[in-house]
Design a protein around this motif. Structure first.
Motif, short mmCIF file in Angstrom:
data_model
loop_
_atom_site.label_atom_id
_atom_site.label_comp_id
_atom_site.label_asym_id
_atom_site.label_seq_id
_atom_site.Cartn_x
_atom_site.Cartn_y
_atom_site.Cartn_z
N PHE A 1 0.88 -1.30 0.02
CA PHE A 1 0.05 0.09 -0.12
C PHE A 1 0.67 1.18 -0.16
CE2 PHE A 1 -1.43 2.96 3.30
CZ PHE A 1 -2.27 3.78 2.45
N GLY A 2 1.73 1.31 0.94
CA GLY A 2 2.50 2.41 1.06
C GLY A 2 3.43 2.53 -0.35
N LYS A 3 4.30 1.53 -0.87
CA LYS A 3 4.76 1.97 -2.07
C LYS A 3 3.93 2.19 -3.36
CE LYS A 3 8.25 -1.81 -0.72
NZ LYS A 3 8.43 -3.32 -0.96
N ASP A 4 2.70 1.67 -3.22
CA ASP A 4 1.76 2.02 -4.43
C ASP A 4 1.53 3.60 -4.26
OD1 ASP A 4 0.00 1.73 -6.32
OD2 ASP A 4 -1.70 1.61 -5.18
N ALA A 5 0.96 4.10 -3.02
CA ALA A 5 0.58 5.46 -2.99
C ALA A 5 1.85 6.46 -3.12
CB ALA A 5 0.02 5.55 -1.46
N MET A 6 2.90 5.84 -2.82
CA MET A 6 4.44 6.75 -3.00
C MET A 6 4.74 7.04 -4.27
SD MET A 6 6.47 8.20 -1.03
CE MET A 6 7.74 9.47 -1.72
N GLU A 7 4.26 6.17 -5.07
CA GLU A 7 4.06 6.30 -6.77
C GLU A 7 3.38 7.53 -7.11
OE1 GLU A 7 4.03 3.27 -9.62
OE2 GLU A 7 4.76 1.65 -8.37
N GLY A 8 2.28 7.66 -6.71
CA GLY A 8 1.51 8.75 -6.84
C GLY A 8 2.08 10.15 -6.25
N ALA A 9 2.64 9.90 -5.00
CA ALA A 9 3.22 11.25 -4.47
C ALA A 9 4.21 11.57 -5.25
CB ALA A 9 3.66 10.86 -3.08
N ASN A 10 5.12 10.74 -5.67
CA ASN A 10 6.21 11.22 -6.48
C ASN A 10 5.71 11.67 -7.88
OD1 ASN A 10 8.07 10.09 -5.05
ND2 ASN A 10 8.21 8.17 -5.77
#
Length: 370
Positions: free
Chosen positions: A172-181
């Motif tokens: 979940f965290g890695k996925d959302a981090m892609e959007g944040a990036n």
């Protein structure tokens, strides 16, 4: 609120746990009823049960009553898998509904594919459930990547430059981090710091000093439930006034309650219209059903459960009497439905995306505000 979501949800869970003698359509749900996101899950269940109760009171679907069999997984992916196996193999459910958690949902995909069972409205915005297409998962809500991207863009438009990120160290965290990036790239910024956090037991003695050392003006906190609320409290205890923004998996009244005095000013992304937009057809419909049960307030989590269950119920209705797993999936693969106020859900054999909607709310006086 005049009644707490937790107490109302407990009654609904108890009612759902007692098999109805006339129930002919069995639906399964594995979700966290006792762990770190239980408060949010129970609100989602409240919204779902509003739809189920209304349908059953009106005679069911094509004369058949619906029963939702709910099992507690404590947000543990292994328990989610075993629960789903029991629901599919032993309970013979027609479909699964509103399973919670990214790792939890990813874990059951082989089981869904083996038995040809649809999961409607997983309570997660993981991009992995959208691309590549998962043939048996029918998403209703927007993705975490869209939410995280919008969160960063919003902070940048308010003049904030030093944005830190706390990222759950899981899928979940890695996925959302892609959007944040993506948001950081569009804003031409870089994170002030990215602090990784254990999914269930973050070490705030390590995380919080990273945020304060970076002199963060804002923190995008990617995590769930108590893992976020306790972290925000720990950050506030240092005297930090950094703006906090988190994602819709925390858009629940229970989350605000757990934050207590630390809730003021926290921004939470949402994937459905504001629950106090009383003129919106979807909000009017949900609120009327809630008030009939003595509940005078809605929450974003409740609305997510409400909308996902509306989609499943409509698909079951179109499938016809004695719905089977295969017939339901065939219906969903040729499906278009306005859940209220122009919010369209449409699926095809190549697209199971759902509603593309993201907005922001700020917590004030114990409520979500716009």
């Amino acid at each position: 609120m005049k009644k707490t979501f937790t107490s109302c949800a407990a009654a609904l869970l108890l009612a759902a746990a007692v098999p109805g003698a006339s129930a002919q359509i069995l639906i399964g749900q594995s979700a966290d009823l006792s762990g770190p996101v239980a408060a949010s899950v129970k609100e989602t269940i409240m919204g779902s049960q509003l739809v189920i109760d209304q349908v059953n009171a009106q005679g069911g679907i094509n004369g058949e009553q619906i029963e939702v069999i709910r099992m507690d997984d404590g947000l543990d992916a292994k328990r989610s898998l075993e629960n789903s196996r029991v629901l599919i193999e032993d309970k013979k459910v027609v479909a699964l509904l509103l399973n919670r958690g990214t790792p939890n949902t990813l874990a059951i995909i082989p089981l869904l594919d083996k038995y040809g069972v649809a999961l409607v409205g997983p309570s997660t915005g993981a991009m992995a459930l959208h691309k590549p297409l998962q043939k048996n998962i029918f998403n209703v809500r927007s993705t975490y990547q869209r939410e995280a991207e919008k969160a960063v863009q919003h902070l940048q438009t308010t003049g904030i430059q030093r944005i830190a990120v706390v990222q759950a160290d899981d899928s979940f965290g890695k996925d959302a981090m892609e959007g944040a990036n993506k948001g950081f790239e569009k804003a031409k910024l870089k994170p002030a710091v990215v602090a990784l956090a254990d999914r269930n037991k973050p070490d705030y003695s390590v995380i919080v000093p990273q945020l304060t050392k970076a002199n963060a003006q804002a923190v995008l906190w990617i995590g769930s439930g108590t893992a976020v609320t306790e972290g925000i409290k720990a950050l506030r205890a240092t005297g930090s006034a950094a703006q906090i923004i988190t994602l819709s998996n925390n858009a629940a009244s229970g989350f605000i309650k757990e934050l207590g005095s630390a809730s003021a000013g926290v921004i939470i992304t949402q994937v459905l219209p504001y629950e106090r937009s009383f003129g919106h057809p979807l909000i009017k419909e949900a609120l009327a059903l809630a008030k009939a049960k003595g509940q005078n307030d809605l929450s974003p989590a409740l609305l997510e459960g409400f909308v996902a269950t509306k989609v499943l119920v409509e698909a079951l209705r179109r499938t016809g009497p004695k719905p089977t797993r295969a017939k339901l999936i065939a219906t969903l693969n040729n499906f278009q439905y306005d859940v209220g106020g122009g919010l369209d859900v449409s699926y095809s054999p190549t697209d199971h995306t759902g509603i593309d909607y993201v907005d922001l709310s700020i917590v004030s006086d114990g409520r979500f505000k716009r």
